[in-house]
Structures are given as C-alpha cells and as structure tokens.
Design an enzyme around this catalytic site. Structure first.
Site, mmCIF file in Angstrom:
data_model
loop_
_atom_site.group_PDB
_atom_site.id
_atom_site.type_symbol
_atom_site.label_atom_id
_atom_site.label_comp_id
_atom_site.label_asym_id
_atom_site.label_seq_id
_atom_site.Cartn_x
_atom_site.Cartn_y
_atom_site.Cartn_z
ATOM 1 N N SER A 660 -3.515 39.033 -3.826
ATOM 2 C CA SER A 660 -2.768 37.802 -4.077
ATOM 3 C C SER A 660 -1.944 37.375 -2.863
ATOM 4 C CB SER A 660 -1.858 37.970 -5.293
ATOM 5 O OG SER A 660 -0.788 38.813 -4.979
ATOM 6 N N LYS A 703 6.671 35.680 -9.920
ATOM 7 C CA LYS A 703 6.769 35.568 -8.460
ATOM 8 C C LYS A 703 7.645 34.364 -8.091
ATOM 9 C CE LYS A 703 2.322 37.705 -7.351
ATOM 10 N NZ LYS A 703 0.910 37.425 -7.065
#
Lengths: 812, 217
Positions: A660, A703
């Site tokens: 990611s 996040k």
C-alpha cells in the site's frame, strides 16, 4: 492523465444514515427479529447438514469471531432436532463372561434409569432374601446333613486311627506343624533315652507301631484334599439350589417389567447364573452390614463395591415422552469429555475400577442428535481431534484414554464395548483452520462435507437496514434494554459500515455492535433517559475507541514531539509521507511514516532496504520490484537503466508488509530522480501497477485519520491532506472530526487513479505526458526524471569507455 | 435379682486357649462374640504341650500344605513353629477384637489342655478351648444340659443367633461317642460336666470343635 477532479467533498467521506428513512420512532415500534440476516448461504448449508441422513455430512462453520456462528448453529440445529425423534437410552452393564469388557445395551427411552433402580432393588432384596433363606430351617437341616455326612465319615476315620494308635502305645500329639507320633507307656511319652535302654525286641516293636501309625496318618491326611473338595462341591450345590429359588423369584419381577427388550434377555440369563454362583456374596453382605461404626443399611447394599458388577450404569437417557433429538454444545472438548472415560477409585493402595465408573462423553450425550464443537479447541486438545475422527469414521464411540494411547497406563482397566454412533457434528471455526484442515488432513474433507461460511458483511440497502433495526429491537427486548431511537439505530448502522470498512456495507460481526448498544444503554440509564439515542451510541463508541487507543495515542505523541520525524509542512526532494495501519486486538489505527529515496549512477538496480535487512515482507518486495518495472518501461525504454536507487521506511524497526506504500515509494523515487521536492503536507497511500495505475488498499479510514491527527497536533494549515486510490473512495467512513475539517477547508482528501496525479499534487508541477515527438513536456516532472536517467546512461557509457581505454593501456 | 458392680464387669474375662493357631482360628469369632456379649476382656493363650519336650526326635507327620510328609521333631523346629503360631494368633485376635473395640491381651503358657485352662480360670471367666475338625464344617451350637432353659442352653441360643447358626440342646449325659459324627460349630459345657475331667477330655476329643466352658452361675 485523468482529468477527473481529485478532491473529495465532505459528503463523499462518510455515509450518514438518515433516521427519517428508517420509518419508526423507537425500536419498540418494530417486530424484533431474532434470526440472522445476510447469512442465507450459511443458513442453507447448516440446514442441509442438519437434515441429511448420510453420516459423512458433518458441518464446518467458518466465519469471523462475533458473527453469531455459535448461536446460529445451536439455534438452527435445535430447530432441526425438534423434528427428529428422541434417541434411545444407552447403559453399560457388567459382562459376566468378559469382566473387563462391559457391555453396552440399547434400551427404549426412559428404560435406563428404571433398569438401574430395578437392579438396585433386586440386589437389596437379595441381600435380605438370600441370608434369610440360608438361615431357614430347610437350609440348615440340609446343610447339617451334608456336614454330618462328611464330618462323620472323616472324623470317625480319624477317631478310629487314633484309637488304633493308642492300642499300639503311640500318642498322636497336635503341634503347630502337624502331628507328632510319640511312644507312650502308662500315659506318659517315652523319652528317646528311655527307649534306647529297652531290649531290641521292644524297640523294634515300638518302631514298627510308630511306623504303622505314621503310614495310616499320612494316608489319612493325603485323602483330606479330595474329601474337602467333595465337601465344598456338596455345599456349593446346596447353596446354588437354594439361591436359585430366591434369585428366580426376584428375577421374575425384573423380567416381567422389562419384557420384550431383547437386549436384556441375554443379560438377565447371565445375571441369574452369576447371582446363583455367587450367592455367598450376599451372605457376607448380610453378616457384615451390622458391623462397624456406620453399618450399611440393607437398602444400600447395592452401593457397596462388591455388588457393582450387578449395577446398571446409565450413559444417556431421555424421558419416555421426550420430543426431539439432543443438541449438545461441548465447550471443553478434551478426549475424555468427548468419548467418555473410565474412572478409578483407590482401594487398599491400588487403583481399581468397575462398570459403575464409566463416564459418558459428549458423543454419548449427543448420539442420535447434534454435537457442536469449537474447532480450535478440539484441535488443541491432545488426541481429541483424532478420537473424534475415529468415532465418526467407524460410527461408534470407543473409549481409549490418553494414558492408554501413550502406553503409560499400568493399571488394569476396562474396555467398554463401543456404542454405535449416529450423530451430526458441527465444528465452528474460522477460514484459516478450515484451510489448514483441508490442506493437511485428508480425512477432514471426507468427514466434513458441508461448509457453512458466515460472511463478514452485507450490502447496506434499505431492506437490510430495516432488518438490522429489527435485530436491534430483538437485542433490546432480549436484554431488557431501553428502546433505541431511529437516530440511535442510524448511528449503529454507521458504526456497522465503519466496522465493515466500506460505507456500502454493514458489518455482520454483530457482537461488537451489541456491546456498543449495551454500553449506550448504560450511559442512557446514567443520564436518566428513557431511550437510547445517537448521542448515547456515539458516546459509547467513542469511549470504546478511547479505551483501546493508548498505543495510537502514544504514536501520535511521538510524532508531535519529533521523536518520530514527520513533516507536515514544506517540501523535500526524495521524501514523502506514507501511511501505515496496524491492528492490536480490537484496536486498529494508522499513522504516517516517512519514506525516502536516494539515487545515483548504477546498473539499473532499485534496492529495497527493508528487504535487504529482512524487515520487508514478500508483498512489499513485490511492490518495490513493480517500481523497477514502471521505471524501466515508462522512461527510456530503449536505453539501459543506469541508476542505483535505494528506498527505505525511515524509523521503522518492525516489519513492513503490504504494497500500500508503493505509490508513495514511486513518488519519492521519481522526486529524487527529478530533483523536484515533494510536499510534506500530504500523505499518500495506494499501490501501483507497472502501468502507473493506482490500486485500492486496506485500512484507508484509519490511515487518513492517523495523518489527520498528526497534522492536527502540528497545526492544520489547509494545505494538508491525504491521497488515496479512487477505488477506495467508496470505502470511506471517516470520523466526524475529519469530515468537519474537510468541510471547513482545513484538510483535503484526494482520490487518484494514476501516479501522475500523485506527482502533480505532491510537486505542484505537471507530471508531463509524452508528446508526438516522443518526449515529455519540458519542465514536467517526468521530463526531469527522463533527463536525469539520460544523464546517468551517458555517464555510464563514458565511464565504460574510460575503463576500456585504461584496460587497453594496461595491456599495451 | 442381683446388681453387678462396675469392678465385677471390668474384671470379667473370656479366655481362649489353643494348642496351636490352627485350633485357635475357628474359636476366635466365637470368643470375640462372647466377649462382646459379656462386655468382657478377651485373653488369648497359646498353650505349649509339655509332652513335646519328651517327644523330641519323634516322627512328625506334617499337616497343611506339606501334608503327609514326615520329619523328625526337633526343639528348634518346634520353637520356630510356636513363635509363628503365636504371632498369627495375636494378630488375628487384634484384628477381630479391635473392630469391636474389645479389650484383649495375648500370652503363651506351658501346660496340657484342659488342665491349664481349668487351673487359670477365675470365677466368672468364660473359657474356650480351641479345637477343630479336619474339614471346615458348619453346624449348630450345641449345649449339653438338662432342659432347655439352663444357662448353657441360653448361652447356646444367644451365640447361635449372633453367629447365624442354629442352637441345639442335648442331654448332659450324652456319650462322647455320640458327638463324633456331628458337625458342631461350638460345644457349650455346663459346670457339672466341667467337674468331671475324664469326661471333659473325652467330650473335647469327640466334638473336635471350640468348646466353651460356661462361667459358673
């Protein structure tokens, strides 16, 4: 370059649930729904397994913790069990021909306990009846006749022998060892020295008399064992004849009560034989029951160990009018809890056992019905899994203790006859266990042919939200909670979407949601509120998150204090804010991580420092290799790549896994090559493919929130924000404070499709597309990257020539 | 009606005499039962037959497991055998008496039965002479007494009830030879028989079972 706007509006960051659309005021207006929703596939599988008669159609239920697997399985199996007949009783009785192998008998429902009581009564009756019979005039007379016959015959023979000895002048003296034969005269034993002085003829006569007596006495004593044996046989025959009368009389009642049960006929025959042969046991019981400080009441004679051989040990019993098959949930599936066990008792310093010490296991109790087990617990209990498979495979319950399996048992034990097994086992586990079993245990797939998979979520549609609200109503009613307002249910739905990590879904891991509901009810009670509303629900959720937020808070503190170096302002070449996410139990949180890249002339190698030091996982390494692919095909495809580049997660001391961060890594690398600084106000998440397309990743909400918290601590500037894959935009279910900041223009969320969009947002420069001349637009990031790569390639070529010339000079 | 004092009760004894452990065995149950009924102390006596001294070197025909074999009787062998019998006698007495909390004691003495027993008994003592048949026969408790209501007859009935046997009363003048064919679990002799030593010996030899010399009165 995609032209779609990247900045997301506040409405796109969180999907709120409109309470007006729910069409009720409080959950009291709803019909509670106790059944599962969104798990139709799993329910169908459970019903199939429950209804199938074939014995291999056992069930493996898999799904996330808290999805209601256990409760659903128990409920669905109970429904199916209600339509099946209650099974028969099973008892263990002593096998009189093979005492170490108790026999298993199948009896009609309810007959087990009756037989146990009847047998106990029989023994107690015999304990009274047999001694009474043996004290009767008839028995005593016949016994006396036998005794007198043997006694008279035998004792008379000895009396005659003693008389003959006396006549020969020999005394028979009884000693502890036997009989001493001594010459006597005038009633006195003659001492050896006296005899020595006698004339030879007299001495000879004495010797002959003693010898003759000795011969007769020896003959008499040698004949005793045979006579004793005959005597015992005669007494035993009399005892048996007498016992037969009382045993038959009492047994007749038992036979009549259980007439028609085939399994018992042979047992009653064997029992009769044994009772008659061992009638003396009852005589001893009769003589001992009054002894000691606490004499045994005649009514409890059957409880004494010597009569346990006649006991009936009921393994499992159901009432005569019982309806439905059993559903047993064994929460501690040890070997003995599954297959039963043989217990021991201490007697005179040794361990002994008998038929009454056989204990049933869950398989006995569930026989004829359903057994629900937790897969992980079965697999972690020594021998339990293997024993369960053996039982299912052979369709019988065989009791073998762990000690016997290991060969450690030195005590004599029982080997109870196996009980035929007919049941359905439902193992409740998770996907990982299911995969392990399928891969490594070939028997698993044969025995557990039905899989019921509980999904983690379902689509968030109007119908599903309505069903969800009815489930909330069911919990409220079941647990006597305060009714929940429509706004409160809407808040729960929003939490369910957040838990699903997708605003288009509702989490089916309901246990966590119900915990929030319970906590909200607690707060409502403290507030004196009649109903649970949105504020209570959100307050409970916030409190829950706060309780598990310690590690995340510590991480943010380290960023704020500069211990973990994260810039949220300014621009730096070859440096970008990546985003990571971690799960610690129920806590899931994200935080920024600095990623840096350095480049120099080389042979086309991109070094992943994380991988070099074995801190990078394989997926992360794959992401880095994809960068190499992108670089070598996107720039100077006709020219060898002549760089050496290194990438690192700064201040990362644990492992790094996942791809990611590959968009962020690529941006850092291109920044380093182009010499163009990247904005530190932005953080990037997303994976990239070899074509530069940005792909979705997990944990986007956490996040974004992690970077938002870091920015908030350092001060929001309005320029800060996060770049996420566009395909993740539908997943967003951000906390209200983030949404609010975006609405106020203090924070931004950008959804991107291509790495070029990331470069433009991070550099403020155009990324640059290749024109008709095959070159990137001048001044663009890509043009600068390519120019730097050309420089490297030329430098490498020049360096190669220089080396070749030097080598030629050396050769010359 | 007489009233018994505590000291009289405390001094009552049941004396069990036997020439060997094998003879004592069948009498121990009887002795314990009697001691319990009489609330008396039980005293076991292993009597060493003085004739053994003179019989050293005589032929010894073994009984028990080595039955029929013959050895020479030696002092050492005899001494060891008596010691073993004394241990067994004492141990069995201990086990039987302790279970019913009966006071008991044990000793060895030298003398021929029944003279030794008659010499050691005190008024009020019950004396049991251990004896047995070759076969473990089970028969009635027999009292030799005139009439059914004498003390020996009553004692026979009490003991028979306790031992789950039948009781039988035979005339006091029953010849010894008439007892030989009977299987008798215990023979109770009244005082009148005890006063005739020759008849007493003859009855003991013929009955070959535990013989109870009932206490006077």
């Amino acid at each position: 370059m995609a032209s779609e706007p990247t900045a997301l509006s506040p409405d796109e960051l969180r999907r709120r649930c409109d309470p007006a659309a729910l069409d009720f005021a409080t959950t009291d207006d709803l019909e509670p729904l106790d059944s599962l929703i969104g798990q139709e596939r799993a329910i169908e599988a459970i019903r199939l397994s429950a209804g199938m008669r074939h014995r291999r159609f056992n069930l493996f239920v898999l799904g996330p913790e808290g999805s209601g697997r256990h409760a659903a399985v128990a409920r669905l199996l109970a429904e199916a069990a209600g339509e099946r007949p209650a099974p028969d009783d099973w008892v263990y009785v002593h096998d009189f021909d093979a005492p170490d192998r108790p026999r298993a008998l199948r009896l009609p429902r309810g007959a087990g306990p009756k037989l146990r009581r009847a047998m106990a009564e029989l023994i107690d009756d015999l304990a009274q009846g047999i001694p009474a019979l043996f004290e009767s005039e008839e028995y005593q007379s016949r016994r006396a006749a036998i005794e007198e016959e043997f006694g008279g015959r035998n004792e008379k023979a000895f009396s005659e022998l003693a008389q003959r000895a006396r006549e020969r002048g020999v005394a028979i003296l009884r000693t502890p060892m036997g009989f001493a034969l001594a010459p006597v005269k005038d009633g006195e034993v003659q001492k050896p020295e006296v005899i020595e002085k006698l004339p030879e003829a007299e001495r000879k006569a004495i010797r002959e008399n003693v010898a003759k007596t000795q011969e007769e006495l020896s003959g008499f004593l040698e004949s005793l064992p045979r006579i004793e044996k005959e005597h015992r046989a005669a007494i035993a025959a009399l005892n048996a004849e007498m016992a037969e009368q009382v045993v038959d009389l009492n047994l007749a009642d038992l036979r009549a009560e259980f007439a028609g049960i085939k399994a018992l006929e042979a047992h009653f025959d064997a029992l009769r034989k044994d009772l008659i042969a061992n009638a003396e046991l009852f005589l001893k019981a009769g003589s001992q029951r009054g002894e000691g400080a606490f004499p045994i009441a005649p009514a409890h004679i059957h409880d004494t160990p010597r009569f346990h051989r006649y006991a009936v040990n009921v393994m499992v019993s159901h009432a005569e009018d019982a309806i439905g098959a059993p559903v047993v949930v064994e929460s501690l599936p040890t070997l003995s809890n599954l297959t039963g066990r043989v217990e021991y008792m201490q007697q005179m310093g040794t361990l002994v056992t008998d038929v009454t010490l056989i204990r049933p296991g869950a398989l006995h109790k569930a026989n004829g019905g359903y057994l629900v087990l937790d897969a992980r617990r079965v697999l972690t209990e020594p021998f339990a899994w293997d024993a369960l498979k053996r039982c299912l495979e052979t369709a019988e319950i065989r009791m073998i203790g762990a000690g016997e399996r290991l060969g450690l048992s030195a005590t004599g034990t029982l080997e109870p006859e196996p009980v035929p097994l007919d049941l359905r086992v439902a193992l409740v586990g998770d996907r990982f266990l299911h995969l392990l079993l399928e891969k490594h245990d070939p028997e698993f797939a044969q025995l557990f042919t039905v899989t019921a998979e509980f999904g983690p979520d379902m689509d968030r549609r109007a119908e599903s939200m309505a069903l969800f609200a009815r489930q909330v109503a069911a919990v409220v009613r079941r647990e006597c909670l305060r009714p929940v307002t429509a706004d409160g249910v809407a808040a729960l739905i929003e939490i369910a979407s957040r838990e699903a990590d997708d605003r288009e879904k509702l989490s089916l891991v309901l246990s966590r949601l119900w915990d929030v509901l319970r906590e909200a009810d607690h707060h409502a009670r403290e507030d004196g509120a009649e109903t649970v509303d949105r504020a209570h629900i959100e307050g409970a959720e916030a409190a829950r998150l706060r309780r598990i937020d310690r590690v995340a808070e510590r991480m943010q503190e380290m960023i704020a204090r500069g211990t973990v170096m994260i810039d949220t302002r300014g621009s730096v070449v070859g440096q970008v804010n990546g985003l990571t996410v971690a799960s610690l139990g129920a806590a899931r949180f994200g935080w920024p991580a600095r990623i840096t890249a350095r480049v120099r002339l080389g042979a086309g190698q991109v070094v992943d420092i994380e991988r070099e030091v074995k801190l990078g996982g394989p997926i992360h390494s794959k992401g880095v290799l994809i960068l190499s692919g992108y670089l070598s095909t996107h720039y100077l495809p006709e020219t060898p790549l002549s760089l050496w580049a290194s990438l690192v997660f700064e201040q990362s001391y644990g492992g790094v896994e996942g791809d990611s961060a590959s968009v962020a890594e690529l941006c850092a690398l291109l920044s380093a090559l182009a010499g163009v600084p990247l904005s530190q106000s932005l953080a990037v998440t997303g994976s990239v493919n070899q074509l530069g397309a940005v792909q979705p990743v997990g944990g986007v909400n956490e996040k974004i929130e992690g970077f938002f918290d870091a920015c908030s601590a350092q001060g929001l500037t309005g320029r800060q924000g996060v770049l996420i894959p566009r395909r993740n935009a539908d997943s967003l279910m951000l906390h209200a404070d983030v949404v609010e900041a975006v609405a106020d223009g203090r924070f931004q969320i950008h959804a991107i499709d291509h790495v070029d969009q990331a470069l433009e947002l991070l550099t403020g420069l155009p990324a640059g597309r290749r024109g008709l001349n095959g070159e990137f637009a001048t001044g663009s990031v890509n043009a600068n990257v390519e120019a730097r790569l050309i420089d490297f390639a030329e430098a490498r070529r020049d360096f190669g020539r220089m080396v070749a010339q030097a080598e030629r000079r050396d050769d010359d | 009606m007489t009233t018994e004092t505590r000291s009289e009760a405390a001094s009552r004894r049941v004396l069990l005499f036997a020439g060997c452990y094998a003879d004592a065995g069948p009498a121990i149950g009887l002795a314990v039962t009697l001691a319990q009924q009489m609330q008396a102390a039980l005293e076991g006596v292993l009597a060493l037959d003085p004739r053994m001294e003179a019989a050293e070197g005589a032929a010894l025909v073994m009984a028990g497991r080595a039955r029929g074999t013959t050895l020479a009787l030696s002092r050492e062998r005899l001494s060891l055998a008596y010691a073993a019998d004394a241990r067994a006698f004492r141990s069995r007495l201990d086990a039987a008496a302790a279970r019913l909390s009966i006071r008991w004691s044990f000793r060895t003495d030298t003398g021929a039965l029944p003279d030794l027993a008659l010499g050691l008994r005190r008024p009020g003592d019950a004396v049991i002479l251990g004896h047995r048949r070759f076969l473990p026969l089970r028969g009635p408790v027999i009292a030799l007494e005139e009439g059914e209501d004498g003390p020996a007859a009553r004692l026979a009935r009490d003991l028979a009830r306790a031992l789950k046997l039948r009781a039988r009363v035979l005339p006091a003048g029953t010849p010894a030879a008439a007892l030989e064919p009977l299987a008798i679990s215990a023979l109770i002799l009244p005082q009148s028989v005890q006063d005739d030593p020759a008849r007493l010996v003859a009855l003991i030899d013929a009955a070959r079972c535990p013989v109870l010399l009932s206490p006077a009165g």
